[in-house]
Design a protein around this motif. Structure first.
Motif, PDB file in Angstrom:
ATOM      1  N   HIS A 115      18.596 -34.542 -80.571  1.00 35.40           N
ATOM      2  CA  HIS A 115      17.821 -33.881 -81.617  1.00 35.40           C
ATOM      3  C   HIS A 115      17.383 -34.939 -82.624  1.00 35.40           C
ATOM      4  CE1 HIS A 115      18.794 -29.749 -80.572  1.00 35.40           C
ATOM      5  NE2 HIS A 115      20.089 -29.992 -80.640  1.00 35.40           N
ATOM      6  N   LEU A 116      16.133 -34.840 -83.085  1.00 33.48           N
ATOM      7  CA  LEU A 116      15.623 -35.732 -84.113  1.00 33.48           C
ATOM      8  C   LEU A 116      14.932 -34.939 -85.210  1.00 33.48           C
ATOM      9  CD1 LEU A 116      13.663 -38.332 -81.922  1.00 33.48           C
ATOM     10  CD2 LEU A 116      15.968 -38.621 -82.836  1.00 33.48           C
ATOM     11  N   LEU A 117      15.005 -35.440 -86.406  1.00 34.99           N
ATOM     12  CA  LEU A 117      14.120 -35.033 -87.493  1.00 34.99           C
ATOM     13  C   LEU A 117      13.319 -36.282 -87.796  1.00 34.99           C
ATOM     14  CD1 LEU A 117      16.464 -32.997 -89.853  1.00 34.99           C
ATOM     15  CD2 LEU A 117      14.567 -32.127 -88.482  1.00 34.99           C
ATOM     16  N   ALA A 118      11.998 -36.198 -87.605  1.00 33.51           N
ATOM     17  CA  ALA A 118      11.185 -37.403 -87.687  1.00 33.51           C
ATOM     18  C   ALA A 118       9.827 -37.118 -88.308  1.00 33.51           C
ATOM     19  CB  ALA A 118      10.990 -37.983 -86.288  1.00 33.51           C
ATOM     20  N   GLY A 119       9.331 -38.116 -89.002  1.00 27.73           N
ATOM     21  CA  GLY A 119       8.011 -38.031 -89.600  1.00 27.73           C
ATOM     22  C   GLY A 119       7.160 -39.197 -89.162  1.00 27.73           C
ATOM     23  N   PRO A 120       5.901 -38.930 -88.812  1.00 32.97           N
ATOM     24  CA  PRO A 120       5.025 -40.031 -88.413  1.00 32.97           C
ATOM     25  C   PRO A 120       4.585 -40.844 -89.623  1.00 32.97           C
ATOM     26  CG  PRO A 120       3.781 -37.991 -88.512  1.00 32.97           C
ATOM     27  CD  PRO A 120       5.227 -37.641 -88.797  1.00 32.97           C
ATOM     28  N   ARG A 121       4.455 -42.124 -89.441  1.00 32.94           N
ATOM     29  CA  ARG A 121       3.924 -42.967 -90.523  1.00 32.94           C
ATOM     30  C   ARG A 121       2.413 -42.746 -90.643  1.00 32.94           C
ATOM     31  NH1 ARG A 121       8.300 -45.571 -92.122  1.00 32.94           N
ATOM     32  NH2 ARG A 121       9.791 -46.305 -90.599  1.00 32.94           N
ATOM     33  N   CYS A 122       1.788 -42.387 -89.524  1.00 28.51           N
ATOM     34  CA  CYS A 122       0.378 -41.986 -89.496  1.00 28.51           C
ATOM     35  C   CYS A 122       0.382 -40.475 -89.256  1.00 28.51           C
ATOM     36  CB  CYS A 122      -0.361 -42.704 -88.377  1.00 28.51           C
ATOM     37  SG  CYS A 122      -2.025 -42.084 -88.108  1.00 28.51           S
ATOM     38  N   ARG A 123      -0.161 -39.713 -90.161  1.00 30.51           N
ATOM     39  CA  ARG A 123      -0.070 -38.255 -90.178  1.00 30.51           C
ATOM     40  C   ARG A 123      -0.380 -37.578 -88.842  1.00 30.51           C
ATOM     41  NH1 ARG A 123       0.244 -34.625 -94.343  1.00 30.51           N
ATOM     42  NH2 ARG A 123      -0.761 -32.634 -94.036  1.00 30.51           N
ATOM     43  N   ASP A 124      -1.326 -38.097 -88.087  1.00 31.38           N
ATOM     44  CA  ASP A 124      -1.744 -37.451 -86.841  1.00 31.38           C
ATOM     45  C   ASP A 124      -1.148 -38.094 -85.589  1.00 31.38           C
ATOM     46  OD1 ASP A 124      -3.308 -35.516 -88.154  1.00 31.38           O
ATOM     47  OD2 ASP A 124      -4.950 -36.952 -88.366  1.00 31.38           O
ATOM     48  N   ALA A 125      -0.110 -38.898 -85.739  1.00 30.10           N
ATOM     49  CA  ALA A 125       0.516 -39.549 -84.584  1.00 30.10           C
ATOM     50  C   ALA A 125       1.060 -38.499 -83.612  1.00 30.10           C
ATOM     51  CB  ALA A 125       1.637 -40.467 -85.045  1.00 30.10           C
ATOM     52  N   ALA A 126       1.031 -38.816 -82.345  1.00 33.11           N
ATOM     53  CA  ALA A 126       1.461 -37.887 -81.299  1.00 33.11           C
ATOM     54  C   ALA A 126       2.981 -37.880 -81.156  1.00 33.11           C
ATOM     55  CB  ALA A 126       0.820 -38.265 -79.975  1.00 33.11           C
ATOM     56  N   VAL A 127       3.552 -36.680 -81.226  1.00 34.66           N
ATOM     57  CA  VAL A 127       5.001 -36.524 -81.051  1.00 34.66           C
ATOM     58  C   VAL A 127       5.422 -37.002 -79.669  1.00 34.66           C
ATOM     59  CG1 VAL A 127       6.886 -34.851 -80.947  1.00 34.66           C
ATOM     60  CG2 VAL A 127       5.104 -34.592 -82.660  1.00 34.66           C
ATOM     61  N   GLY A 128       4.588 -36.732 -78.678  1.00 37.52           N
ATOM     62  CA  GLY A 128       4.902 -37.137 -77.310  1.00 37.52           C
ATOM     63  C   GLY A 128       5.092 -38.632 -77.162  1.00 37.52           C
ATOM     64  N   SER A 129       4.347 -39.420 -77.939  1.00 40.65           N
ATOM     65  CA  SER A 129       4.515 -40.867 -77.840  1.00 40.65           C
ATOM     66  C   SER A 129       5.858 -41.305 -78.413  1.00 40.65           C
ATOM     67  CB  SER A 129       3.360 -41.602 -78.519  1.00 40.65           C
ATOM     68  OG  SER A 129       3.346 -41.340 -79.904  1.00 40.65           O
ATOM     69  N   LEU A 130       6.330 -40.615 -79.448  1.00 42.67           N
ATOM     70  CA  LEU A 130       7.653 -40.925 -80.002  1.00 42.67           C
ATOM     71  C   LEU A 130       8.742 -40.612 -78.984  1.00 42.67           C
ATOM     72  CD1 LEU A 130       9.722 -41.622 -82.242  1.00 42.67           C
ATOM     73  CD2 LEU A 130       9.592 -39.207 -82.905  1.00 42.67           C
ATOM     74  N   SER A 131       8.742 -39.386 -78.466  1.00 42.30           N
ATOM     75  CA  SER A 131       9.808 -39.001 -77.533  1.00 42.30           C
ATOM     76  C   SER A 131       9.749 -39.847 -76.263  1.00 42.30           C
ATOM     77  CB  SER A 131       9.760 -37.511 -77.201  1.00 42.30           C
ATOM     78  OG  SER A 131       8.603 -37.175 -76.479  1.00 42.30           O
ATOM     79  N   ALA A 132       8.546 -40.098 -75.740  1.00 41.01           N
ATOM     80  CA  ALA A 132       8.422 -40.909 -74.527  1.00 41.01           C
ATOM     81  C   ALA A 132       8.930 -42.328 -74.756  1.00 41.01           C
ATOM     82  CB  ALA A 132       6.971 -40.929 -74.055  1.00 41.01           C
ATOM     83  N   GLY A 133       8.605 -42.901 -75.906  1.00 40.73           N
ATOM     84  CA  GLY A 133       9.058 -44.252 -76.205  1.00 40.73           C
ATOM     85  C   GLY A 133      10.567 -44.352 -76.318  1.00 40.73           C
ATOM     86  N   ILE A 134      11.167 -43.393 -76.992  1.00 45.69           N
ATOM     87  CA  ILE A 134      12.625 -43.404 -77.137  1.00 45.69           C
ATOM     88  C   ILE A 134      13.297 -43.164 -75.786  1.00 45.69           C
ATOM     89  CG2 ILE A 134      14.602 -42.150 -78.115  1.00 45.69           C
ATOM     90  CD1 ILE A 134      12.959 -41.858 -80.701  1.00 45.69           C
ATOM     91  N   LYS A 135      12.795 -42.194 -75.049  1.00 40.95           N
ATOM     92  CA  LYS A 135      13.390 -41.907 -73.735  1.00 40.95           C
ATOM     93  C   LYS A 135      13.288 -43.119 -72.806  1.00 40.95           C
ATOM     94  CE  LYS A 135      11.238 -37.995 -72.737  1.00 40.95           C
ATOM     95  NZ  LYS A 135      10.920 -36.642 -72.227  1.00 40.95           N
ATOM     96  N   ARG A 136      12.146 -43.759 -72.781  1.00 43.02           N
ATOM     97  CA  ARG A 136      11.942 -44.938 -71.936  1.00 43.02           C
ATOM     98  C   ARG A 136      12.893 -46.065 -72.349  1.00 43.02           C
ATOM     99  NH1 ARG A 136       6.900 -44.690 -72.098  1.00 43.02           N
ATOM    100  NH2 ARG A 136       6.629 -45.747 -74.091  1.00 43.02           N
ATOM    101  N   ALA A 137      12.999 -46.320 -73.651  1.00 47.43           N
ATOM    102  CA  ALA A 137      13.857 -47.406 -74.138  1.00 47.43           C
ATOM    103  C   ALA A 137      15.332 -47.146 -73.828  1.00 47.43           C
ATOM    104  CB  ALA A 137      13.655 -47.586 -75.642  1.00 47.43           C
ATOM    105  N   VAL A 138      15.777 -45.916 -73.997  1.00 49.78           N
ATOM    106  CA  VAL A 138      17.181 -45.583 -73.722  1.00 49.78           C
ATOM    107  C   VAL A 138      17.485 -45.763 -72.235  1.00 49.78           C
ATOM    108  CG1 VAL A 138      18.875 -43.697 -73.682  1.00 49.78           C
ATOM    109  CG2 VAL A 138      17.488 -44.088 -75.730  1.00 49.78           C
ATOM    110  N   ARG A 139      16.632 -45.224 -71.374  1.00 47.41           N
ATOM    111  CA  ARG A 139      16.873 -45.366 -69.925  1.00 47.41           C
ATOM    112  C   ARG A 139      16.879 -46.832 -69.502  1.00 47.41           C
ATOM    113  NH1 ARG A 139      13.934 -43.750 -65.832  1.00 47.41           N
ATOM    114  NH2 ARG A 139      15.772 -43.670 -64.539  1.00 47.41           N
ATOM    115  N   ARG A 140      15.936 -47.599 -70.039  1.00 49.85           N
ATOM    116  CA  ARG A 140      15.843 -49.017 -69.670  1.00 49.85           C
ATOM    117  C   ARG A 140      17.095 -49.757 -70.105  1.00 49.85           C
ATOM    118  NH1 ARG A 140      11.167 -50.912 -72.382  1.00 49.85           N
ATOM    119  NH2 ARG A 140       9.988 -49.868 -70.749  1.00 49.85           N
ATOM    120  N   ARG A 141      17.512 -49.540 -71.336  1.00 47.93           N
ATOM    121  CA  ARG A 141      18.695 -50.247 -71.861  1.00 47.93           C
ATOM    122  C   ARG A 141      19.962 -49.876 -71.094  1.00 47.93           C
ATOM    123  NH1 ARG A 141      20.828 -50.927 -77.609  1.00 47.93           N
ATOM    124  NH2 ARG A 141      22.535 -52.366 -77.242  1.00 47.93           N
ATOM    125  N   LEU A 142      20.050 -48.612 -70.660  1.00 45.41           N
ATOM    126  CA  LEU A 142      21.233 -48.156 -69.917  1.00 45.41           C
ATOM    127  C   LEU A 142      21.142 -48.437 -68.421  1.00 45.41           C
ATOM    128  CD1 LEU A 142      21.815 -44.681 -71.623  1.00 45.41           C
ATOM    129  CD2 LEU A 142      22.950 -46.860 -72.120  1.00 45.41           C
TER     130      LEU A 142
END
Length: 142
Positions: free
Chosen positions: A63-90
């Protein structure tokens, strides 16, 4: 089949854009609630271009509570980036479920209410007696 078009943020310019986001491990495998996975999540959050107000890593979801630094940033890019980084690191053999659940907090909803909800997740799951005992959380110790 593609995703439906995203509804634009229709909040007043005076209101901060904050999302409540959840993403899960495919098959809800309990592979996350450990020090190595939490370190991977913490690193991914630190490298994101979003302001992460709070995060709770459960055994099979985040679960995250998150705010974009750019108002219209895509939520999907945040979740995809975090998911990709976690899987790669593990070097994970497991997969994430596609996409994420996200909810834009409206004027009448508060970050504190959502934080209270996500921080109690480990208690509701019977993992700890008090939310502050759960080690896999970041931010908002309200």
């Amino acid at each position: 089949m593609g995703q439906p078009p995203r509804i634009p943020v229709w909040l007043g310019l005076d209101q901060e854009v904050i999302y409540f986001i959840t993403f899960c491990v495919a098959g809800r495998l309990p592979v996350l609630a450990n020090d190595v996975a939490f370190s991977a999540l913490s690193t991914a959050i630190a490298q994101s271009r979003w302001q992460i107000l709070a995060a709770v890593m459960m055994p099979d979801h985040v679960h995250l509570l998150a705010g974009p630094r750019c108002r219209d940033a895509a939520v999907g890019s945040l979740s995809a980036g975090i998911k990709r980084a976690v899987r790669r690191r593990l070097r994970a053999q497991w997969e994430w479920q596609p996409g994420c659940f996200d909810r834009l907090l409206r004027r009448e909803e508060s970050v504190e209410e959502k934080w209270q909800y996500i921080r109690e997740n480990p208690v509701r799951a019977g993992l700890v007696q008090h939310w502050s005992d759960w080690p896999y959380r970041i931010g908002l110790d309200l």
